[in-house]
Design a protein around this motif. Sequence first.
Motif, mmCIF file in Angstrom:
data_model
loop_
_atom_site.group_PDB
_atom_site.id
_atom_site.type_symbol
_atom_site.label_atom_id
_atom_site.label_comp_id
_atom_site.label_asym_id
_atom_site.label_seq_id
_atom_site.Cartn_x
_atom_site.Cartn_y
_atom_site.Cartn_z
ATOM 1 N N ARG A 121 15.164 31.473 20.004
ATOM 2 C CA ARG A 121 14.420 31.956 21.166
ATOM 3 C C ARG A 121 14.272 30.879 22.229
ATOM 4 O O ARG A 121 14.244 31.170 23.434
ATOM 5 N N SER A 122 14.167 29.631 21.793
ATOM 6 C CA SER A 122 14.074 28.533 22.771
ATOM 7 C C SER A 122 15.362 28.403 23.578
ATOM 8 O O SER A 122 15.355 27.880 24.694
ATOM 9 N N LEU A 123 16.466 28.895 23.023
ATOM 10 C CA LEU A 123 17.766 28.851 23.698
ATOM 11 C C LEU A 123 18.124 30.185 24.342
ATOM 12 O O LEU A 123 19.236 30.352 24.857
ATOM 13 N N GLY A 124 17.181 31.144 24.295
ATOM 14 C CA GLY A 124 17.439 32.459 24.868
ATOM 15 C C GLY A 124 18.473 33.250 24.103
ATOM 16 O O GLY A 124 19.218 34.038 24.689
ATOM 17 N N GLN A 125 18.506 33.062 22.777
ATOM 18 C CA GLN A 125 19.544 33.687 21.957
ATOM 19 C C GLN A 125 19.000 34.722 20.978
ATOM 20 O O GLN A 125 19.641 35.023 19.974
ATOM 21 N N ASP A 126 17.835 35.264 21.250
ATOM 22 C CA ASP A 126 17.261 36.329 20.408
ATOM 23 C C ASP A 126 17.975 37.634 20.731
ATOM 24 O O ASP A 126 17.885 38.126 21.861
ATOM 25 N N PRO A 127 18.690 38.231 19.770
ATOM 26 C CA PRO A 127 19.416 39.474 20.052
ATOM 27 C C PRO A 127 18.539 40.718 20.037
ATOM 28 O O PRO A 127 19.049 41.827 20.202
ATOM 29 N N GLY A 128 17.240 40.524 19.828
ATOM 30 C CA GLY A 128 16.330 41.673 19.750
ATOM 31 C C GLY A 128 15.733 41.827 18.380
ATOM 32 O O GLY A 128 15.780 42.912 17.787
ATOM 33 N N TRP A 129 15.188 40.730 17.838
ATOM 34 C CA TRP A 129 14.606 40.763 16.500
ATOM 35 C C TRP A 129 13.240 41.445 16.503
ATOM 36 O O TRP A 129 12.558 41.500 17.536
ATOM 37 N N PRO A 130 12.800 41.939 15.362
ATOM 38 C CA PRO A 130 11.477 42.592 15.264
ATOM 39 C C PRO A 130 10.352 41.562 15.269
ATOM 40 O O PRO A 130 10.597 40.353 15.125
ATOM 41 N N HIS A 131 9.132 42.030 15.427
ATOM 42 C CA HIS A 131 7.953 41.177 15.253
ATOM 43 C C HIS A 131 7.767 40.938 13.757
ATOM 44 O O HIS A 131 7.749 41.886 12.970
ATOM 45 N N ILE A 132 7.617 39.688 13.366
ATOM 46 C CA ILE A 132 7.398 39.363 11.961
ATOM 47 C C ILE A 132 6.067 38.638 11.827
ATOM 48 O O ILE A 132 5.814 37.637 12.499
#
Length: 279
Positions: free
Chosen positions: A156-167
């Motif tokens: 996420r710090s690199l802007g690479q979250d593909p759309g993960w759920p809230h955990i």
Amino acid sequence: MCSRRMNQVFGSLVCLVQTAGLREESDRDNRDDPNPDHRMHPFYFRTSRGIGTDVFYSKFIGQMLRYNGGGGSLPLSEEFQWIESCRRREPFRYGSNIETGDRGIYIGRNDAYSMGGEARALSPNDFVVIHGTVHKPRDENISNMKQLFACMEEARSLGQDPGWPHITVLSTMPQHFHTENGEYSRGFANPLKYDGCKESIDPEKSPPFLEERELFYGKVPMVGQDLYLEHMGNYHVGKRLDNVNVDCTHWSMPGVPDLVIKSVLNHLRGVVLSESHSK
């Protein structure tokens, strides 16, 4: 938290939804099935806005957790392993066999959950509640949780979250055996010597509490550490009917599981409201 304790919390959710009149009338599940290999407990309920929501309980979705016994001991294929998916910056998936055409009726083996069928991806609209256990595999579970959160934070710090759920981490609920820290010890579960559970324990002497506070509290979404369950020893199941053990691990129903699931639902509601206001 052992799987049976989480099962109690999930059972509380089922009861509360049923009482609130939100449970789908056509929904059926197999929580009363006497065969332990058939218990999956998915169900469906309507929200206050009339939107349908699927909820299910799984012992090892994502290859994250293991418990005593066979549940979660078999390896999933890579597409279902969330740590590997995170490293590849891919969505978190689960097998479509976790759902059934006859809603809630699962007739496979526990070890087959999430093992086959079409791979379905979780999205940012999904919530996952995850936890360790008080039993032997705890170290492995906590290690997996640490790896997953570290990987997600880096992505996420690199802007690479593909759309993960809230955990969200659900804090391990304390035990109340007559030991210094309340943890189970065979000699301190003797019904001939102890006729109930210790009323209170000191959380500062509880290894699970201290470990989770250091690793997760204030760093990742977490619920349950501020419920003061350490002072609710009288709400445990107590002495078993067969007089074999004093059960100071599991909880009476209704009671503490209702308090825990209320905390979880309040947390999820807060996340939803926060995100809706930010749009």
